[in-house]
Design a protein around this motif. Structure first.
Motif, short mmCIF file in Angstrom:
data_model
loop_
_atom_site.label_atom_id
_atom_site.label_comp_id
_atom_site.label_asym_id
_atom_site.label_seq_id
_atom_site.Cartn_x
_atom_site.Cartn_y
_atom_site.Cartn_z
N SER A 119 0.83 -1.20 0.00
CA SER A 119 0.00 0.00 0.00
C SER A 119 0.87 1.26 0.00
CB SER A 119 -0.94 -0.01 1.21
OG SER A 119 -1.75 1.14 1.21
N ALA A 120 1.94 1.26 0.79
CA ALA A 120 2.81 2.43 0.86
C ALA A 120 3.48 2.71 -0.49
CB ALA A 120 3.87 2.24 1.95
N VAL A 121 3.91 1.65 -1.17
CA VAL A 121 4.62 1.85 -2.44
C VAL A 121 3.64 2.16 -3.57
CG1 VAL A 121 6.20 0.80 -4.12
CG2 VAL A 121 6.55 0.41 -1.67
N VAL A 122 2.57 1.40 -3.67
CA VAL A 122 1.57 1.62 -4.73
C VAL A 122 0.96 3.02 -4.61
CG1 VAL A 122 -0.71 0.91 -5.57
CG2 VAL A 122 1.06 -0.81 -5.15
N ASN A 123 0.72 3.45 -3.38
CA ASN A 123 0.09 4.75 -3.14
C ASN A 123 1.10 5.88 -2.94
OD1 ASN A 123 -2.70 3.89 -3.28
ND2 ASN A 123 -2.26 2.75 -1.41
N PRO A 127 0.11 5.12 2.49
CA PRO A 127 -0.65 3.87 2.64
C PRO A 127 -2.04 4.13 3.20
CG PRO A 127 1.00 4.06 4.36
CD PRO A 127 1.23 5.21 3.41
N GLU A 128 -2.94 3.23 2.89
CA GLU A 128 -4.29 3.34 3.43
C GLU A 128 -4.25 3.20 4.95
OE1 GLU A 128 -4.95 0.04 1.18
OE2 GLU A 128 -5.49 1.11 -0.64
N GLN A 129 -5.08 3.93 5.64
CA GLN A 129 -5.10 3.89 7.10
C GLN A 129 -5.39 2.49 7.60
OE1 GLN A 129 -4.18 6.51 9.17
NE2 GLN A 129 -4.16 4.85 10.66
N SER A 130 -6.23 1.74 6.89
CA SER A 130 -6.57 0.38 7.35
C SER A 130 -5.35 -0.53 7.41
CB SER A 130 -7.64 -0.22 6.44
OG SER A 130 -7.16 -0.33 5.11
N VAL A 131 -4.39 -0.36 6.48
CA VAL A 131 -3.19 -1.22 6.53
C VAL A 131 -2.23 -0.75 7.61
CG1 VAL A 131 -3.40 -2.03 4.14
CG2 VAL A 131 -1.93 -0.08 4.65
N ILE A 132 -2.23 0.54 7.90
CA ILE A 132 -1.42 1.04 9.03
C ILE A 132 -1.99 0.47 10.33
CG2 ILE A 132 -0.71 3.08 10.33
CD1 ILE A 132 -0.84 4.64 7.66
N ALA A 134 -3.76 -2.24 10.71
CA ALA A 134 -3.51 -3.69 10.74
C ALA A 134 -2.05 -3.98 11.07
CB ALA A 134 -3.90 -4.31 9.40
N PHE A 135 -1.15 -3.15 10.60
CA PHE A 135 0.29 -3.29 10.90
C PHE A 135 0.51 -3.23 12.41
CE2 PHE A 135 4.47 -1.21 11.48
CZ PHE A 135 5.30 -1.96 10.65
N PHE A 136 -0.06 -2.21 13.05
CA PHE A 136 0.08 -2.08 14.51
C PHE A 136 -0.68 -3.18 15.25
CE2 PHE A 136 1.09 2.47 13.44
CZ PHE A 136 2.43 2.38 13.76
N ALA A 137 -1.85 -3.55 14.76
CA ALA A 137 -2.65 -4.60 15.40
C ALA A 137 -1.93 -5.95 15.35
CB ALA A 137 -4.02 -4.71 14.73
N ALA A 138 -1.07 -6.14 14.35
CA ALA A 138 -0.31 -7.39 14.22
C ALA A 138 0.85 -7.46 15.20
CB ALA A 138 0.19 -7.55 12.79
N GLY A 139 1.11 -6.35 15.91
CA GLY A 139 2.17 -6.36 16.90
C GLY A 139 3.39 -5.54 16.54
N TYR A 140 3.35 -4.89 15.40
CA TYR A 140 4.46 -4.02 15.03
C TYR A 140 4.41 -2.72 15.82
CZ TYR A 140 5.69 -7.16 11.22
OH TYR A 140 6.08 -8.25 10.49
N THR A 141 5.56 -2.10 15.97
CA THR A 141 5.71 -0.87 16.75
C THR A 141 6.00 0.32 15.84
OG1 THR A 141 8.10 -1.14 16.98
CG2 THR A 141 6.70 -2.23 18.65
N LYS A 142 6.03 1.50 16.44
CA LYS A 142 6.42 2.70 15.69
C LYS A 142 7.86 2.56 15.18
CE LYS A 142 3.23 5.73 18.12
NZ LYS A 142 3.08 6.80 19.11
#
Length: 182
Positions: A119-123, A127-132, A134-142
């Motif tokens: 999403s970040a590269v294509v856009n 990136p779309e907020q929903s993928v951001i 989901a990124f954090f919900a998956a356990g990734y950090t800032k």
């Protein structure tokens, strides 16, 4: 059209010869794309410093980023190189093909990473907020997000250099995806 050669060890500066020697001892050869950076005196050392920097991402996570960015940018050199490196990091052929589409259904955390990167590269950096989310919900950090953005930039540099030079690919060709996915 101006064509680009792949500089040999004898054609580069003493500083770059030392880097070539180090690469040969670590990797077994000097990849053509790395050699191409030496058309600029400092570019190879600068690029290697960027790509070799410490990161919060694992080897597998780095390859997810590299594969997705290279697919979106249609960089045959980087798709080939990172298919080989992805296998060295434990991905199967099938997993690598799926990652290149921007998904990783076999691992929910890597899936969130792949979708964010695509999403970040294509856009174009938005990136779309929903993928951001989901990124954090998956356990990734800032910290992971910042490191992911740096890695997207790192891989984009190589994609652009290959795209501008079209130097020979010295890795086995990456398999084509069965259908257009981007």
């Amino acid at each position: 059209m101006e064509s680009f050669n792949v500089p040999s060890r004898e054609e580069v500066s003493a500083n770059n010869q030392a880097i070539f020697d180090n690469l040969k001892s670590q990797v077994g050869f000097v990849p053509n794309l790395y050699a191409t950076y030496t058309h600029s005196e400092n570019a190879l050392a600068d690029y290697l410093a960027l790509s070799g920097r410490k990161t919060s991402l694992s080897g597998k996570e780095k390859e997810v980023v590299n594969l997705v960015v290279s697919e979106v940018n249609n960089c045959n050199y980087c798709k080939a190189a990172h298919t080989a490196i992805g296998k060295m990091n434990g991905f199967t052929d099938e997993e690598i093909l799926e990652i290149r589409t921007g998904e990783a259904s076999f691992d929910s955390k890597l899936d969130a990473l792949a979708k964010y990167v695509k999403s970040a590269v294509v856009n174009r950096s938005k990136p779309e907020q929903s993928v951001i989310d989901a990124f954090f919900a998956a356990g990734y950090t800032k910290e992971n997000l910042v490191d992911t953005v740096l890695l997207i930039g790192d891989k984009t540099i190589s994609n652009f250099l290959y795209g501008s030079t079209q130097i020979p690919v010295d890795f086995p060709a990456a398999p084509e995806l069965e259908e257009a996915v981007l």
